[in-house]
Design a protein around this motif. Structure first.
Motif, PDB file in Angstrom:
ATOM      1  N   MET A 160       9.511 -13.710-104.618  1.00 58.42           N
ATOM      2  CA  MET A 160       8.929 -14.009-103.320  1.00 58.42           C
ATOM      3  C   MET A 160       8.036 -15.225-103.477  1.00 58.42           C
ATOM      4  O   MET A 160       7.312 -15.345-104.459  1.00 58.42           O
ATOM      5  CB  MET A 160       8.119 -12.828-102.805  1.00 58.42           C
ATOM      6  N   PRO A 161       8.086 -16.095-102.517  1.00 64.68           N
ATOM      7  CA  PRO A 161       7.222 -17.276-102.628  1.00 64.68           C
ATOM      8  C   PRO A 161       5.748 -16.901-102.516  1.00 64.68           C
ATOM      9  O   PRO A 161       5.390 -15.951-101.827  1.00 64.68           O
ATOM     10  CB  PRO A 161       7.654 -18.151-101.452  1.00 64.68           C
ATOM     11  N   ILE A 162       4.935 -17.683-103.205  1.00 60.11           N
ATOM     12  CA  ILE A 162       3.496 -17.455-103.192  1.00 60.11           C
ATOM     13  C   ILE A 162       2.882 -18.289-102.081  1.00 60.11           C
ATOM     14  O   ILE A 162       3.175 -19.481-101.956  1.00 60.11           O
ATOM     15  CB  ILE A 162       2.870 -17.848-104.548  1.00 60.11           C
ATOM     16  N   ARG A 163       2.058 -17.675-101.272  1.00 56.68           N
ATOM     17  CA  ARG A 163       1.388 -18.432-100.206  1.00 56.68           C
ATOM     18  C   ARG A 163       0.495 -19.509-100.794  1.00 56.68           C
ATOM     19  O   ARG A 163      -0.092 -19.334-101.861  1.00 56.68           O
ATOM     20  CB  ARG A 163       0.533 -17.491 -99.358  1.00 56.68           C
ATOM     21  N   ARG A 164       0.405 -20.609-100.089  1.00 52.09           N
ATOM     22  CA  ARG A 164      -0.368 -21.752-100.564  1.00 52.09           C
ATOM     23  C   ARG A 164      -1.815 -21.374-100.860  1.00 52.09           C
ATOM     24  O   ARG A 164      -2.381 -21.786-101.863  1.00 52.09           O
ATOM     25  CB  ARG A 164      -0.316 -22.867 -99.523  1.00 52.09           C
ATOM     26  N   GLU A 165      -2.419 -20.560-100.020  1.00 52.17           N
ATOM     27  CA  GLU A 165      -3.824 -20.196-100.218  1.00 52.17           C
ATOM     28  C   GLU A 165      -4.019 -19.222-101.381  1.00 52.17           C
ATOM     29  O   GLU A 165      -5.132 -19.022-101.842  1.00 52.17           O
ATOM     30  CB  GLU A 165      -4.433 -19.627 -98.934  1.00 52.17           C
ATOM     31  N   HIS A 166      -2.927 -18.614-101.879  1.00 50.26           N
ATOM     32  CA  HIS A 166      -3.032 -17.664-102.985  1.00 50.26           C
ATOM     33  C   HIS A 166      -2.611 -18.263-104.321  1.00 50.26           C
ATOM     34  O   HIS A 166      -2.753 -17.606-105.353  1.00 50.26           O
ATOM     35  CB  HIS A 166      -2.183 -16.430-102.703  1.00 50.26           C
ATOM     36  N   ARG A 167      -2.086 -19.480-104.339  1.00 50.69           N
ATOM     37  CA  ARG A 167      -1.599 -20.084-105.583  1.00 50.69           C
ATOM     38  C   ARG A 167      -2.697 -20.239-106.626  1.00 50.69           C
ATOM     39  O   ARG A 167      -2.422 -20.196-107.815  1.00 50.69           O
ATOM     40  CB  ARG A 167      -0.967 -21.447-105.294  1.00 50.69           C
ATOM     41  N   PHE A 168      -3.914 -20.412-106.182  1.00 48.16           N
ATOM     42  CA  PHE A 168      -5.043 -20.581-107.106  1.00 48.16           C
ATOM     43  C   PHE A 168      -5.249 -19.347-107.984  1.00 48.16           C
ATOM     44  O   PHE A 168      -5.723 -19.442-109.099  1.00 48.16           O
ATOM     45  CB  PHE A 168      -6.316 -20.896-106.311  1.00 48.16           C
ATOM     46  N   PHE A 169      -4.870 -18.182-107.473  1.00 42.77           N
ATOM     47  CA  PHE A 169      -5.100 -16.930-108.184  1.00 42.77           C
ATOM     48  C   PHE A 169      -4.070 -16.649-109.274  1.00 42.77           C
ATOM     49  O   PHE A 169      -4.259 -15.763-110.094  1.00 42.77           O
ATOM     50  CB  PHE A 169      -5.137 -15.754-107.211  1.00 42.77           C
ATOM     51  N   TYR A 170      -2.943 -17.363-109.270  1.00 40.77           N
ATOM     52  CA  TYR A 170      -1.884 -17.139-110.245  1.00 40.77           C
ATOM     53  C   TYR A 170      -2.037 -18.105-111.412  1.00 40.77           C
ATOM     54  O   TYR A 170      -2.487 -19.234-111.238  1.00 40.77           O
ATOM     55  CB  TYR A 170      -0.513 -17.335-109.591  1.00 40.77           C
ATOM     56  N   PRO A 171      -1.622 -17.698-112.617  1.00 46.08           N
ATOM     57  CA  PRO A 171      -1.719 -18.610-113.766  1.00 46.08           C
ATOM     58  C   PRO A 171      -0.723 -19.758-113.628  1.00 46.08           C
ATOM     59  O   PRO A 171       0.271 -19.650-112.896  1.00 46.08           O
ATOM     60  CB  PRO A 171      -1.370 -17.717-114.958  1.00 46.08           C
ATOM     61  N   ILE A 172      -0.976 -20.823-114.357  1.00 39.91           N
ATOM     62  CA  ILE A 172      -0.136 -22.006-114.249  1.00 39.91           C
ATOM     63  C   ILE A 172       1.282 -21.735-114.762  1.00 39.91           C
ATOM     64  O   ILE A 172       2.244 -22.353-114.308  1.00 39.91           O
ATOM     65  CB  ILE A 172      -0.787 -23.198-114.979  1.00 39.91           C
ATOM     66  N   ASP A 173       1.438 -20.785-115.680  1.00 40.08           N
ATOM     67  CA  ASP A 173       2.756 -20.469-116.215  1.00 40.08           C
ATOM     68  C   ASP A 173       3.401 -19.266-115.522  1.00 40.08           C
ATOM     69  O   ASP A 173       4.243 -18.585-116.098  1.00 40.08           O
ATOM     70  CB  ASP A 173       2.657 -20.224-117.726  1.00 40.08           C
ATOM     71  N   TRP A 174       3.044 -19.020-114.268  1.00 43.81           N
ATOM     72  CA  TRP A 174       3.575 -17.869-113.536  1.00 43.81           C
ATOM     73  C   TRP A 174       5.099 -17.864-113.451  1.00 43.81           C
ATOM     74  O   TRP A 174       5.718 -16.811-113.650  1.00 43.81           O
ATOM     75  CB  TRP A 174       2.957 -17.771-112.139  1.00 43.81           C
ATOM     76  N   PRO A 175       5.780 -18.994-113.179  1.00 41.64           N
ATOM     77  CA  PRO A 175       7.249 -18.942-113.118  1.00 41.64           C
ATOM     78  C   PRO A 175       7.882 -18.446-114.427  1.00 41.64           C
ATOM     79  O   PRO A 175       8.836 -17.654-114.399  1.00 41.64           O
ATOM     80  CB  PRO A 175       7.654 -20.387-112.814  1.00 41.64           C
ATOM     81  N   GLN A 176       7.354 -18.877-115.558  1.00 48.24           N
ATOM     82  CA  GLN A 176       7.895 -18.436-116.840  1.00 48.24           C
ATOM     83  C   GLN A 176       7.573 -16.960-117.096  1.00 48.24           C
ATOM     84  O   GLN A 176       8.429 -16.197-117.563  1.00 48.24           O
ATOM     85  CB  GLN A 176       7.342 -19.292-117.995  1.00 48.24           C
ATOM     86  N   LEU A 177       6.359 -16.544-116.782  1.00 45.05           N
ATOM     87  CA  LEU A 177       5.962 -15.148-116.948  1.00 45.05           C
ATOM     88  C   LEU A 177       6.808 -14.241-116.061  1.00 45.05           C
ATOM     89  O   LEU A 177       7.286 -13.185-116.494  1.00 45.05           O
ATOM     90  CB  LEU A 177       4.474 -14.995-116.622  1.00 45.05           C
ATOM     91  N   SER A 178       7.032 -14.672-114.833  1.00 44.73           N
ATOM     92  CA  SER A 178       7.850 -13.904-113.904  1.00 44.73           C
ATOM     93  C   SER A 178       9.286 -13.774-114.404  1.00 44.73           C
ATOM     94  O   SER A 178       9.894 -12.703-114.327  1.00 44.73           O
ATOM     95  CB  SER A 178       7.829 -14.581-112.529  1.00 44.73           C
ATOM     96  N   ALA A 179       9.838 -14.851-114.933  1.00 44.35           N
ATOM     97  CA  ALA A 179      11.211 -14.821-115.447  1.00 44.35           C
ATOM     98  C   ALA A 179      11.329 -13.856-116.631  1.00 44.35           C
ATOM     99  O   ALA A 179      12.330 -13.138-116.752  1.00 44.35           O
ATOM    100  CB  ALA A 179      11.653 -16.220-115.851  1.00 44.35           C
ATOM    101  N   VAL A 180      10.335 -13.835-117.494  1.00 46.34           N
ATOM    102  CA  VAL A 180      10.353 -12.912-118.641  1.00 46.34           C
ATOM    103  C   VAL A 180      10.359 -11.469-118.144  1.00 46.34           C
ATOM    104  O   VAL A 180      11.138 -10.641-118.636  1.00 46.34           O
ATOM    105  CB  VAL A 180       9.142 -13.166-119.573  1.00 46.34           C
ATOM    106  N   ILE A 181       9.532 -11.168-117.177  1.00 43.11           N
ATOM    107  CA  ILE A 181       9.458  -9.795-116.647  1.00 43.11           C
ATOM    108  C   ILE A 181      10.764  -9.430-115.955  1.00 43.11           C
ATOM    109  O   ILE A 181      11.323  -8.347-116.186  1.00 43.11           O
ATOM    110  CB  ILE A 181       8.268  -9.650-115.669  1.00 43.11           C
ATOM    111  N   ARG A 182      11.288 -10.291-115.102  1.00 47.53           N
ATOM    112  CA  ARG A 182      12.469  -9.971-114.307  1.00 47.53           C
ATOM    113  C   ARG A 182      13.755  -9.898-115.117  1.00 47.53           C
ATOM    114  O   ARG A 182      14.577  -9.009-114.883  1.00 47.53           O
ATOM    115  CB  ARG A 182      12.645 -10.986-113.173  1.00 47.53           C
ATOM    116  N   PHE A 183      13.924 -10.830-116.058  1.00 44.66           N
ATOM    117  CA  PHE A 183      15.222 -10.922-116.707  1.00 44.66           C
ATOM    118  C   PHE A 183      15.245 -10.424-118.151  1.00 44.66           C
ATOM    119  O   PHE A 183      16.229  -9.829-118.565  1.00 44.66           O
ATOM    120  CB  PHE A 183      15.731 -12.363-116.631  1.00 44.66           C
ATOM    121  N   ARG A 184      14.192 -10.619-118.898  1.00 44.76           N
ATOM    122  CA  ARG A 184      14.202 -10.142-120.282  1.00 44.76           C
ATOM    123  C   ARG A 184      13.837  -8.667-120.328  1.00 44.76           C
ATOM    124  O   ARG A 184      14.552  -7.860-120.896  1.00 44.76           O
ATOM    125  CB  ARG A 184      13.241 -10.959-121.136  1.00 44.76           C
TER     126      ARG A 184
END
Length: 141
Positions: A1-25
């Motif tokens: 799910m896309p992250i809202r612009r106002e909430h992006r500050f709360f996520y780590p900079i490597d969120w796409p990679q972390l998310s991929a590890v959780i979802r696929f690995r």
């Protein structure tokens, strides 16, 4: 799910990679709530029951095989949906990125998981709007 612009500050900079590890690995490309496979078009009945083509069985919203099969009328109303996995925070705290706090959910499971938080935010928004209206458009002015 896309992250809202106002909430992006709360996520780590490597969120796409972390998310991929959780979802696929870790989850193997399947929802950890119901078992639906990522990227596939899945027939479903709209109430959580869906057809698992790999196993050749109808499953409920928790991924368990149904004991009672859907009727012919129910199957006639089958709809298709494309499954997209997203990494969700179990405690709704975006700063807590521990493996135990993250889950790979499909759209349906993610919305069901987030329902109490959405209701809380909806109530807070309405409460804030009402308070501002009372403050600036008070009938007592």
């Amino acid at each position: 799910m896309p992250i809202r612009r106002e909430h992006r500050f709360f996520y780590p900079i490597d969120w796409p990679q972390l998310s991929a590890v959780i979802r696929f690995r870790r989850a193997g490309g399947c929802c950890e709530g119901c078992g639906r496979p990522h990227g596939q078009r899945v027939p479903h009945l709209g109430d959580g029951r869906w057809w698992d083509a790999a196993a050749g069985a109808w499953r409920n919203g928790q991924g368990k095989a149904l004991r009672v099969l859907p009727t012919a009328e129910e199957v006639a109303g089958v709809r298709m949906t494309r499954v997209v996995l997203a990494a969700a925070h179990r405690d709704h705290d975006t700063s807590n990125n521990a493996d135990t706090n993250l889950a790979a959910f499909c759209q349906r499971c993610h919305m069901l998981h987030d329902r109490p938080e959405h209701r809380r935010r909806h109530w807070a928004t309405l409460f804030r709007r009402k308070a501002l209206e009372d403050l600036f458009r008070s009938p007592y002015a």
